[in-house]
Enzyme design. Structure first.
Site, PDB file in Angstrom:
ATOM      1  N   TYR A  93       0.814  -1.228   0.000  1.00 20.59           N
ATOM      2  CA  TYR A  93       0.000   0.000   0.000  1.00 20.59           C
ATOM      3  C   TYR A  93       0.848   1.279   0.000  1.00 20.59           C
ATOM      4  O   TYR A  93       0.295   2.375  -0.087  1.00 20.59           O
ATOM      5  CB  TYR A  93      -0.949   0.046   1.214  1.00 20.59           C
ATOM      6  CG  TYR A  93      -1.884  -1.131   1.366  1.00 20.59           C
ATOM      7  CD1 TYR A  93      -2.136  -1.999   0.308  1.00 20.59           C
ATOM      8  CD2 TYR A  93      -2.522  -1.375   2.575  1.00 20.59           C
ATOM      9  CE1 TYR A  93      -2.977  -3.087   0.462  1.00 20.59           C
ATOM     10  CE2 TYR A  93      -3.376  -2.453   2.726  1.00 20.59           C
ATOM     11  CZ  TYR A  93      -3.595  -3.312   1.678  1.00 20.59           C
ATOM     12  OH  TYR A  93      -4.424  -4.381   1.833  1.00 20.59           O
ATOM     13  N   HIS A 146       0.791 -11.811   1.974  1.00 22.07           N
ATOM     14  CA  HIS A 146      -0.303 -11.050   1.349  1.00 22.07           C
ATOM     15  C   HIS A 146      -1.063 -11.871   0.298  1.00 22.07           C
ATOM     16  O   HIS A 146      -2.290 -11.837   0.259  1.00 22.07           O
ATOM     17  CB  HIS A 146       0.263  -9.777   0.717  1.00 22.07           C
ATOM     18  CG  HIS A 146      -0.752  -8.705   0.500  1.00 22.07           C
ATOM     19  ND1 HIS A 146      -0.450  -7.370   0.574  1.00 22.07           N
ATOM     20  CD2 HIS A 146      -2.079  -8.755   0.202  1.00 22.07           C
ATOM     21  CE1 HIS A 146      -1.552  -6.652   0.343  1.00 22.07           C
ATOM     22  NE2 HIS A 146      -2.547  -7.479   0.109  1.00 22.07           N
TER      23      HIS A 146
HETATM   24  N1  LIG Z   1      -5.508  -8.667   1.760  1.00 22.55           N
HETATM   25  C1  LIG Z   1      -5.850  -8.122   0.603  1.00 22.55           C
HETATM   26  O1  LIG Z   1      -5.468  -8.600  -0.466  1.00 22.55           O
HETATM   27  C2  LIG Z   1      -6.735  -6.897   0.590  1.00 22.55           C
HETATM   28  C3  LIG Z   1      -7.384  -6.507  -0.589  1.00 22.55           C
HETATM   29  C4  LIG Z   1      -8.226  -5.386  -0.529  1.00 22.55           C
HETATM   30  C5  LIG Z   1      -8.396  -4.703   0.662  1.00 22.55           C
HETATM   31  N2  LIG Z   1      -7.716  -5.089   1.804  1.00 22.55           N
HETATM   32  C6  LIG Z   1      -7.866  -4.365   3.089  1.00 22.55           C
HETATM   33  O2  LIG Z   1      -9.228  -4.240   3.405  1.00 22.55           O
HETATM   34  C7  LIG Z   1      -9.554  -2.863   3.612  1.00 22.55           C
HETATM   35  C8  LIG Z   1     -10.992  -2.602   3.227  1.00 22.55           C
HETATM   36  O3  LIG Z   1     -11.249  -2.908   1.872  1.00 22.55           O
HETATM   37  P1  LIG Z   1     -11.525  -1.758   0.790  1.00 22.55           P
HETATM   38  O4  LIG Z   1     -10.924  -0.502   1.265  1.00 22.55           O
HETATM   39  O5  LIG Z   1     -11.088  -2.288  -0.524  1.00 22.55           O
HETATM   40  O6  LIG Z   1     -13.113  -1.676   0.710  1.00 22.55           O
HETATM   41  P2  LIG Z   1     -14.276  -1.292   1.751  1.00 22.55           P
HETATM   42  O7  LIG Z   1     -13.751  -1.043   3.113  1.00 22.55           O
HETATM   43  O8  LIG Z   1     -15.339  -2.329   1.550  1.00 22.55           O
HETATM   44  O9  LIG Z   1     -14.844   0.079   1.132  1.00 22.55           O
HETATM   45  C9  LIG Z   1     -14.126   1.278   1.184  1.00 22.55           C
HETATM   46  C10 LIG Z   1     -14.918   2.316   0.376  1.00 22.55           C
HETATM   47  O10 LIG Z   1     -16.195   2.533   0.986  1.00 22.55           O
HETATM   48  C11 LIG Z   1     -16.388   3.928   1.255  1.00 22.55           C
HETATM   49  N3  LIG Z   1     -17.066   4.021   2.553  1.00 22.55           N
HETATM   50  C12 LIG Z   1     -16.549   3.722   3.762  1.00 22.55           C
HETATM   51  N4  LIG Z   1     -17.469   3.855   4.744  1.00 22.55           N
HETATM   52  C13 LIG Z   1     -18.602   4.286   4.132  1.00 22.55           C
HETATM   53  C14 LIG Z   1     -19.881   4.604   4.617  1.00 22.55           C
HETATM   54  N5  LIG Z   1     -20.185   4.509   5.920  1.00 22.55           N
HETATM   55  N6  LIG Z   1     -20.819   5.031   3.714  1.00 22.55           N
HETATM   56  C15 LIG Z   1     -20.510   5.128   2.389  1.00 22.55           C
HETATM   57  N7  LIG Z   1     -19.301   4.806   1.872  1.00 22.55           N
HETATM   58  C16 LIG Z   1     -18.347   4.390   2.737  1.00 22.55           C
HETATM   59  C17 LIG Z   1     -15.002   4.514   1.301  1.00 22.55           C
HETATM   60  O11 LIG Z   1     -15.052   5.860   0.875  1.00 22.55           O
HETATM   61  P3  LIG Z   1     -14.563   7.064   1.827  1.00 22.55           P
HETATM   62  O12 LIG Z   1     -13.057   7.013   1.841  1.00 22.55           O
HETATM   63  O13 LIG Z   1     -15.155   8.252   1.155  1.00 22.55           O
HETATM   64  O14 LIG Z   1     -15.133   6.849   3.218  1.00 22.55           O
HETATM   65  C18 LIG Z   1     -14.248   3.655   0.288  1.00 22.55           C
HETATM   66  O15 LIG Z   1     -14.443   4.144  -1.014  1.00 22.55           O
HETATM   67  C19 LIG Z   1      -8.525  -2.142   2.749  1.00 22.55           C
HETATM   68  O16 LIG Z   1      -8.439  -0.773   3.064  1.00 22.55           O
HETATM   69  C20 LIG Z   1      -7.296  -2.945   3.062  1.00 22.55           C
HETATM   70  O17 LIG Z   1      -6.755  -2.570   4.324  1.00 22.55           O
HETATM   71  C21 LIG Z   1      -6.915  -6.191   1.770  1.00 22.55           C
END
Ligand SMILES: NC(=O)c1ccc[n+]([C@@H]2O[C@H](COP(=O)([O-])OP(=O)(O)OC[C@H]3O[C@@H](n4cnc5c(N)ncnc54)[C@H](OP(=O)(O)O)[C@@H]3O)[C@@H](O)[C@H]2O)c1
Length: 265
Positions: free
Chosen positions: A41, A99
């Site tokens: 990241y 990862h």
């Molecule tokens: N291990 C892996 O391979 C892997 C892969 C992907 C992700 N991850 C981890 O998982 C975490 C979460 O996944 P993600 O970030 O992909 O997706 P997510 O948490 O499902 O969604 C994040 C998105 O939702 C929006 N959001 C957040 N809260 C909200 C709410 N209450 N109402 C409306 N929109 C909202 C955010 O926008 P705003 O910023 O505007 O709030 C952002 O665009 C990542 O940040 C990372 O740490 C790991």
């Protein structure tokens, strides 16, 4: 040793520099006690700045990072973990994940190095991410360390019942990434209907569903008011009928393409 992994965690992918630091400080001061980052990241330094700035003690925060696929050769696991600790400004992380089992991942080389990092005291626990059951079985056979967490894409559209059940059977917490479908939870009719009944948002209902799922910890990312809104979702009490309606949504929709995730970040 079983790890107590705070629910919810705070996701950080896609946020870098000052924006990342600001979000993580806000999350920690709002009450999150689990932060998820990764070498991939490019924000470990920004997360480290947040840990230093927030009015929260380091030992109260469960800090997780991940070794990126190109660093999964044995020597690189050790060397790159030391670099992660330097960027994060900590002596140890609470959880160090593999990862993705891709690229330089070679079980007999990678996994003993994960044990070594833990033996050196640089990671309190070892985790895996984006494995299937066969790869989990193989990794658990090779590792001396217990696998305390398996991080996978998991949300109402991709519920991962097999992996969640595997985790429950083997004392492995399933850490759910993309828990609110990358912000698309409000496209789902069932979630929005249940949200209306609770005077909540569809995103909060998705998080409440994760919260009520045994053995699962969600790691939503958010900025601004979403940070507190997502934390507040833990207070929502879904009825058995509402949980069953969400359980029925699953239509196996994967949002993260492994190839794109690894090669294009
Ligand atoms: N291990 C892996 O391979 C892997 C892969 C992907 C992700 N991850 C981890 O998982 C975490 C979460 O996944 P993600 O970030 O992909 O997706 P997510 O948490 O499902 O969604 C994040 C998105 O939702 C929006 N959001 C957040 N809260 C909200 C709410 N209450 N109402 C409306 N929109 C909202 C955010 O926008 P705003 O910023 O505007 O709030 C952002 O665009 C990542 O940040 C990372 O740490 C790991």
């Amino acid at each position: 040793m079983t790890a107590r992994i705070p629910q919810p965690g705070f996701g950080t992918s896609g946020h870098e520099g000052a924006e990342c630091t600001e979000n993580v400080v806000r999350a920690l001061e709002a009450g999150y006690r689990h932060v998820d980052t990764a070498q991939m990241y490019d924000n470990e330094d920004a997360v480290g700045d947040a840990l230093a700035q927030a009015d929260v003690d380091r030992e109260d925060v469960f800090l997780a990072t991940k070794v990126k696929p190109e660093n999964l050769g044995g020597e690189d696991v050790v060397e790159s973990t030391q670099e992660s600790l330097d960027r994060l400004g900590v002596d140890a992380v609470d959880l160090l994940y593999v990862h993705w089992p891709l690229d330089a991942y070679e079980p007999q080389d990678t996994l003993p190095a994960m044990d070594e990092v833990r033996d050196r005291g640089w990671a309190r626990h070892v985790g895996l991410s984006n494995f299937d059951v066969a790869h989990l079985d193989e990794a658990r056979d090779i590792l001396d360390s217990p696998v305390v967490a398996h991080q996978v894409e998991c949300h109402p559209w991709l519920q991962q019942d097999e992996l969640v059940a595997y985790g429950r059977d083997h004392d492995i917490t399933t850490v759910a990434y993309c828990p609110i479908m990358q912000g698309r939870a409000d496209e789902d009719e069932t979630l929005t209907e249940i949200a209306d009944a609770h005077d909540a948002t569809a995103h909060q209902i998705a998080l409440a569903w994760h919260h009520q799922r045994d053995g699962v910890v969600a790691i939503p990312k958010g900025s601004g008011d979403h940070v507190e809104a997502n934390l507040g979702a833990s207070e929502i009490d879904l009825s058995d009928e509402e949980v069953a309606r969400i359980d029925d949504i699953d239509h196996e929709e994967r949002l993260v393409d492994p190839d794109a995730a690894v090669w294009n970040r």
